[in-house]
Design an enzyme around this catalytic site. Structure first.
Site, PDB file in Angstrom:
ATOM      1  N   ASN A   1       0.859  -1.180   0.000  1.00  0.00           N
ATOM      2  CA  ASN A   1       0.000   0.000   0.000  1.00  0.00           C
ATOM      3  C   ASN A   1       0.893   1.227   0.000  1.00  0.00           C
ATOM      4  O   ASN A   1       1.811   1.331   0.825  1.00  0.00           O
ATOM      5  CB  ASN A   1      -0.903  -0.001   1.245  1.00  0.00           C
ATOM      6  CG  ASN A   1      -1.862  -1.173   1.254  1.00  0.00           C
ATOM      7  OD1 ASN A   1      -2.297  -1.633   0.212  1.00  0.00           O
ATOM      8  ND2 ASN A   1      -2.170  -1.674   2.440  1.00  0.00           N
TER       9      ASN A   1
ATOM     10  N   THR B   1      -0.630   3.215   6.130  1.00  0.00           N
ATOM     11  CA  THR B   1      -0.807   3.839   7.456  1.00  0.00           C
ATOM     12  C   THR B   1       0.494   3.936   8.244  1.00  0.00           C
ATOM     13  O   THR B   1       0.536   4.611   9.268  1.00  0.00           O
ATOM     14  CB  THR B   1      -1.839   3.061   8.303  1.00  0.00           C
ATOM     15  OG1 THR B   1      -1.366   1.728   8.503  1.00  0.00           O
ATOM     16  CG2 THR B   1      -3.203   3.023   7.624  1.00  0.00           C
TER      17      THR B   1
ATOM     18  N   HIS C   1       6.541  -1.355   3.381  1.00  0.00           N
ATOM     19  CA  HIS C   1       6.300  -2.716   3.853  1.00  0.00           C
ATOM     20  C   HIS C   1       5.442  -3.454   2.846  1.00  0.00           C
ATOM     21  O   HIS C   1       4.669  -2.855   2.098  1.00  0.00           O
ATOM     22  CB  HIS C   1       5.637  -2.708   5.230  1.00  0.00           C
ATOM     23  CG  HIS C   1       4.414  -1.840   5.318  1.00  0.00           C
ATOM     24  ND1 HIS C   1       4.503  -0.484   5.502  1.00  0.00           N
ATOM     25  CD2 HIS C   1       3.095  -2.129   5.247  1.00  0.00           C
ATOM     26  CE1 HIS C   1       3.278   0.032   5.529  1.00  0.00           C
ATOM     27  NE2 HIS C   1       2.407  -0.951   5.377  1.00  0.00           N
TER      28      HIS C   1
ATOM     29  N   HIS D   1       2.774  -6.705   2.603  1.00  0.00           N
ATOM     30  CA  HIS D   1       1.937  -7.682   3.297  1.00  0.00           C
ATOM     31  C   HIS D   1       2.046  -9.005   2.550  1.00  0.00           C
ATOM     32  O   HIS D   1       1.912  -9.041   1.323  1.00  0.00           O
ATOM     33  CB  HIS D   1       0.475  -7.231   3.285  1.00  0.00           C
ATOM     34  CG  HIS D   1       0.234  -5.900   3.936  1.00  0.00           C
ATOM     35  ND1 HIS D   1      -0.170  -5.781   5.241  1.00  0.00           N
ATOM     36  CD2 HIS D   1       0.334  -4.628   3.456  1.00  0.00           C
ATOM     37  CE1 HIS D   1      -0.317  -4.491   5.545  1.00  0.00           C
ATOM     38  NE2 HIS D   1      -0.017  -3.776   4.476  1.00  0.00           N
TER      39      HIS D   1
HETATM   40  P1  5GP Z   1      -0.569  -0.431   5.907  1.00  0.00           P
HETATM   41  O1  5GP Z   1      -1.996  -0.163   6.316  1.00  0.00           O
HETATM   42  O2  5GP Z   1       0.318   0.771   6.152  1.00  0.00           O
HETATM   43  O3  5GP Z   1      -0.410  -1.000   4.543  1.00  0.00           O
HETATM   44  O4  5GP Z   1      -0.070  -1.584   6.861  1.00  0.00           O
HETATM   45  C1  5GP Z   1       0.374  -1.370   8.159  1.00  0.00           C
HETATM   46  C2  5GP Z   1       0.172  -2.674   8.887  1.00  0.00           C
HETATM   47  O5  5GP Z   1       0.899  -2.649  10.088  1.00  0.00           O
HETATM   48  C3  5GP Z   1      -1.291  -2.943   9.246  1.00  0.00           C
HETATM   49  O6  5GP Z   1      -1.710  -4.151   8.654  1.00  0.00           O
HETATM   50  C4  5GP Z   1      -1.280  -2.982  10.772  1.00  0.00           C
HETATM   51  O7  5GP Z   1      -2.157  -3.962  11.292  1.00  0.00           O
HETATM   52  C5  5GP Z   1       0.160  -3.298  11.079  1.00  0.00           C
HETATM   53  N1  5GP Z   1       0.615  -2.749  12.336  1.00  0.00           N
HETATM   54  C6  5GP Z   1       0.449  -1.470  12.771  1.00  0.00           C
HETATM   55  N2  5GP Z   1       1.017  -1.305  13.971  1.00  0.00           N
HETATM   56  C7  5GP Z   1       1.552  -2.504  14.311  1.00  0.00           C
HETATM   57  C8  5GP Z   1       2.286  -2.956  15.456  1.00  0.00           C
HETATM   58  O8  5GP Z   1       2.565  -2.244  16.421  1.00  0.00           O
HETATM   59  N3  5GP Z   1       2.683  -4.271  15.463  1.00  0.00           N
HETATM   60  C9  5GP Z   1       2.392  -5.103  14.409  1.00  0.00           C
HETATM   61  N4  5GP Z   1       2.828  -6.370  14.506  1.00  0.00           N
HETATM   62  N5  5GP Z   1       1.721  -4.713  13.316  1.00  0.00           N
HETATM   63  C10 5GP Z   1       1.305  -3.424  13.270  1.00  0.00           C
END
Ligand code: 5GP
Ligand code: ZN
Length: 113
Positions: free
Chosen positions: A86, A94, A99, A101
């Site tokens: 993303n 976010t 990163h 997934h």
């Molecule tokens: P994005 O929404 O930026 O593509 O993905 C960020 C991801 O990081 C989300 O899926 C969220 O659940 C994960 N995430 C956010 N904060 C933490 C954390 O403190 N620990 C872990 N293990 N995952 C996190």
């Protein structure tokens, strides 16, 4: 980098469940899994987003996908998986550290919506 959540996870300042690690990459269990298997794969070097990939750091994206193949073997994901990045506000990013997934162990809809 200061105040980056994922840099703090790499440094061990914030706990995480490690799935995979090598010289360049760290992968851990997502705190809010969107599939029975959901890893977050990050380069140890801070890159803010896919928009910041350049000729000096792009080799790290190859390292991410080497990690994907290694994790697939380690976790027996031969039935298939999806790798998602993303980027930016509209992309749903976010956390400001690039990163990927790695989602697996369920049938993943396409198009993703
Ligand atoms: P994005 O929404 O930026 O593509 O993905 C960020 C991801 O990081 C989300 O899926 C969220 O659940 C994960 N995430 C956010 N904060 C933490 C954390 O403190 N620990 C872990 N293990 N995952 C996190
Ligand atoms: Zn960072």
């Amino acid at each position: 980098m200061q105040d980056c959540l994922f840099c703090k996870i790499i440094a061990g300042e914030i706990p995480s469940t490690k799935i995979y690690e090598d010289e360049y990459i760290y992968a851990f269990a997502d705190i809010a899994p969107q599939a029975p298997f959901h890893a977050v794969i990050i380069p140890k070097e801070h890159i803010s987003s896919a928009d910041e990939i350049n000729e000096n750091n792009s080799f790290l994206i190859g390292k991410v996908f080497e990690a994907v193949a290694n994790i697939s073997k380690q976790e027996n994901l031969a039935n298939g998986y999806r790798v998602v990045n993303n980027c930016g506000e509209d992309g749903g990013q976010t956390v400001g550290h690039i990163h990927f997934h790695l989602l697996a162990r369920r049938n993943l809809a396409w198009p993703p919506g």
